[in-house]
Design an enzyme around this catalytic site. Structure first.
Site, PDB file in Angstrom:
ATOM      1  N   SER A  67       3.950  32.292 -50.834  1.00 23.77           N
ATOM      2  CA  SER A  67       3.753  32.351 -49.386  1.00 23.77           C
ATOM      3  C   SER A  67       3.870  33.793 -48.923  1.00 23.77           C
ATOM      4  O   SER A  67       4.760  34.529 -49.376  1.00 23.77           O
ATOM      5  CB  SER A  67       4.811  31.505 -48.660  1.00 23.77           C
ATOM      6  OG  SER A  67       4.676  30.143 -48.988  1.00 23.77           O
ATOM      7  N   LYS A  96       6.608  22.722 -39.946  1.00 27.97           N
ATOM      8  CA  LYS A  96       7.408  23.781 -40.564  1.00 27.97           C
ATOM      9  C   LYS A  96       8.044  24.607 -39.460  1.00 27.97           C
ATOM     10  O   LYS A  96       7.363  25.372 -38.777  1.00 27.97           O
ATOM     11  CB  LYS A  96       6.530  24.655 -41.464  1.00 27.97           C
ATOM     12  CG  LYS A  96       7.335  25.563 -42.379  1.00 27.97           C
ATOM     13  CD  LYS A  96       6.451  26.265 -43.396  1.00 27.97           C
ATOM     14  CE  LYS A  96       7.293  27.117 -44.339  1.00 27.97           C
ATOM     15  NZ  LYS A  96       6.460  27.860 -45.310  1.00 27.97           N
ATOM     16  N   ARG A 103       5.494  18.889 -51.658  1.00 28.95           N
ATOM     17  CA  ARG A 103       6.581  19.593 -50.968  1.00 28.95           C
ATOM     18  C   ARG A 103       7.579  18.578 -50.444  1.00 28.95           C
ATOM     19  O   ARG A 103       7.243  17.683 -49.669  1.00 28.95           O
ATOM     20  CB  ARG A 103       6.025  20.429 -49.799  1.00 28.95           C
ATOM     21  CG  ARG A 103       7.094  21.266 -49.095  1.00 28.95           C
ATOM     22  CD  ARG A 103       6.481  22.228 -48.093  1.00 28.95           C
ATOM     23  NE  ARG A 103       5.952  21.561 -46.912  1.00 28.95           N
ATOM     24  CZ  ARG A 103       5.275  22.180 -45.950  1.00 28.95           C
ATOM     25  NH1 ARG A 103       5.015  23.479 -46.059  1.00 28.95           N
ATOM     26  NH2 ARG A 103       4.830  21.519 -44.897  1.00 28.95           N
TER      27      ARG A 103
END
Length: 519
Positions: free
Chosen positions: A110, A139, A41
């Protein structure tokens, strides 16, 4: 493609997490430690840099037989031949990704709600990343914090589809909570397949060792889950018959109970604990729990006199007792009285496992989160529920938290998420003395510590000893009201203790007013 999701590593290249180290070197050590999936990521680097890094990572993962998943960027996945992609709710549609990717490519999605999860399953997702569980600095654009109860609800909803889909949870997961998350997050219909880990591995000084510890924890039941040494007593009549033997065991074992309790009632609760044959220590200092939990007693968290320091101290103690596998009782006193208390309830539920949650109707409703509750002080307030609804409230919260719930009142309801028993013993004078409700939590903790393999039966035994002693005290000729009742009550607890030590169960014969509630 069958994929082992148990230890799912999500990379983070930001300086606070990576600490200037080479990402590929960190990932390689993590894979050696037991990571089963790697998701690359990177939300900031240019496409060329991402392709270069992804290609290096792929060489590492292929060498260890671990799939590499690319977050968001289907083009990067195609460029390096990665095994799959992970898409967020604002990324490319699954249908579009399927057109571009090879037929056997893994596609993860997700999901933070039932609707998102069901849509992803219907569209053909191979696995779901469910969260965010807890607040996390890695996040910041989270839609919501769903906790383990939110994970449970999502798992139940997708189990009904009948489709095979993998599941991992994500958000603030580390070595201290991963076992509890997997235990409480799974539903009876579908279990979690693993946990997605970010900083607990990437930021670790030794990523290989961190990954190995997490891998071992993920396949090991949490220490607070005790398997019964024999068949669980399920028939109400058999439970009632077992109570005096469990009381006798308690007074023989003499367990320690660590009270982080309402200052107002500490003296009374300590005297009650001594009277039943247990050993109390009153300490609001969370760091002491590291030593105190070694005695294998119980911890009581009672937030009656909440301070700004209380939550952090509670969490330290809960962590120590959870890691040891010793029982923790939570009494959310006045849970709905203020916004601060409502916030602390959420914080504590997210921070550890409670073997027993004990409270009045208003407190249990607040902890369940099913309806908004506004309490006046610590009182429950007028009842809003009938008997069946109270029993259902206790059962549903116990089922969600995978523990025991005791809802106190004129009739008490105890549930382990399957069984619900109602207890009608006790006396109205208990409600006229400060501390009698708080002491129930301490006494119950003592019983769970000595009979951890059937916690519902342990709590039932605690309640019956306590409430029969109250009935005996109220019947004394010299008891004229609350003032004379309190010392008589402690005396009667002591009398039951002395009888139990001799194996004399006459104090109990025919006294239990207990019945099972069918829902």
């Amino acid at each position: 493609m069958k994929i082992d999701l148990s230890v799912y590593l999500v990379t983070d290249s930001t300086d606070p997490i990576l600490k200037g180290r080479d990402l590929c070197a960190v990932v390689e050590e993590a894979v050696k430690g037991g990571v089963t999936v790697v998701q690359y990521r990177d939300k900031k680097s240019d496409t060329g840099v991402q392709i270069e890094t992804a290609r290096k990572l792929h060489q590492i993962t292929k060498a260890h037989g671990v799939p590499l998943i690319i977050n968001d960027r289907v083009d990067v996945a195609l460029a390096i031949g990665a095994e799959g992609v992970h898409l967020g709710q604002d990324d490319m549609l699954i249908s579009e990704a399927k057109k571009l990717l090879p037929k056997d490519a893994i596609i993860g999605i997700s999901a933070s709600s039932i609707e998102e999860a069901q849509a992803a399953v219907a569209a053909g997702a191979d696995y779901l990343g469910i969260g965010t569980l807890f607040a996390t600095p890695t996040k910041t654009n989270t839609k919501s914090i769903i906790g383990t109860s939110g994970v449970q609800a999502i798992l139940e909803s997708i189990a009904e589809s009948g489709k095979s889909v993998g599941t991992v949870c994500i958000g603030g997961i580390n070595l201290s909570n991963v076992q509890r998350v997997l235990y409480q997050g799974s539903s009876p219909l579908k279990r979690l397949d693993g946990a997605a880990i970010v900083s607990a591995i990437i930021a670790a000084d030794d990523p290989k060792a961190a990954a190995a510890e997490l891998a071992q924890a993920i396949v090991t039941p949490p220490p607070f889950v005790r398997k019964s040494e024999g068949p669980v007593v399920r028939e109400t009549s058999a439970m009632i018959e077992s109570v005096p033997h469990i009381v006798q065991n308690l007074v023989e074992v003499h367990p320690l109970v660590h009270n982080m309790i309402n200052f107002v009632v500490a003296n009374f609760v300590a005297n009650v604990t001594l009277a039943i044959g247990a050993s109390p220590i009153m300490s609001p200092y969370g760091d002491e729990a590291t030593d105190l939990c070694q005695f294998d007693g119980a911890l009581l968290i009672n937030m009656g006199t909440l301070t700004s320091q209380s939550p952090s101290e509670y969490l330290k103690a809960i962590k120590a007792y959870n890691q040891r596998g010793n029982p923790v009782v939570y009494d959310p006193v006045g849970a709905g009285a203020t916004e601060i208390r409502r916030g602390v309830v959420k914080q504590l539920l997210a921070g550890g496992y409670f073997d027993l949650i004990k409270g009045n109707e208003g407190e249990i409703r607040q902890v369940s989160g099913s309806t908004a509750v506004k309490q006046r002080g610590v009182d429950s307030g007028p009842s809003a529920l009938d008997a069946q609804a109270k029993a259902r409230l206790a059962r549903d919260l116990a089922r969600r938290e995978k523990n025991i719930v005791l809802l106190t009142g004129t009739t008490d309801y105890i549930s382990d998420g399957e069984r619900v028993v109602a207890v009608e013993n006790g006396h109205e004078l208990l409600g006229q003395i400060t501390g009698t409700g708080c002491a129930v939590g301490t006494v119950a903790g003592c019983f769970i510590a000595t009979h951890p393999t059937d916690k519902l039966l342990a709590v039932l035994s605690a309640l019956l000893m306590y409430e029969i002693a109250a009935e005996n005290a109220a019947a004394k000729d010299d008891v004229r009201g609350p003032g004379s009742f309190a010392p008589a009550f402690i005396d009667e607890l002591y009398a039951i203790r002395q009888a139990a030590l001799k194996g004399d169960h006459s104090w109990y014969a025919g006294r239990a007013k207990v019945h099972e509630v069918s829902l």
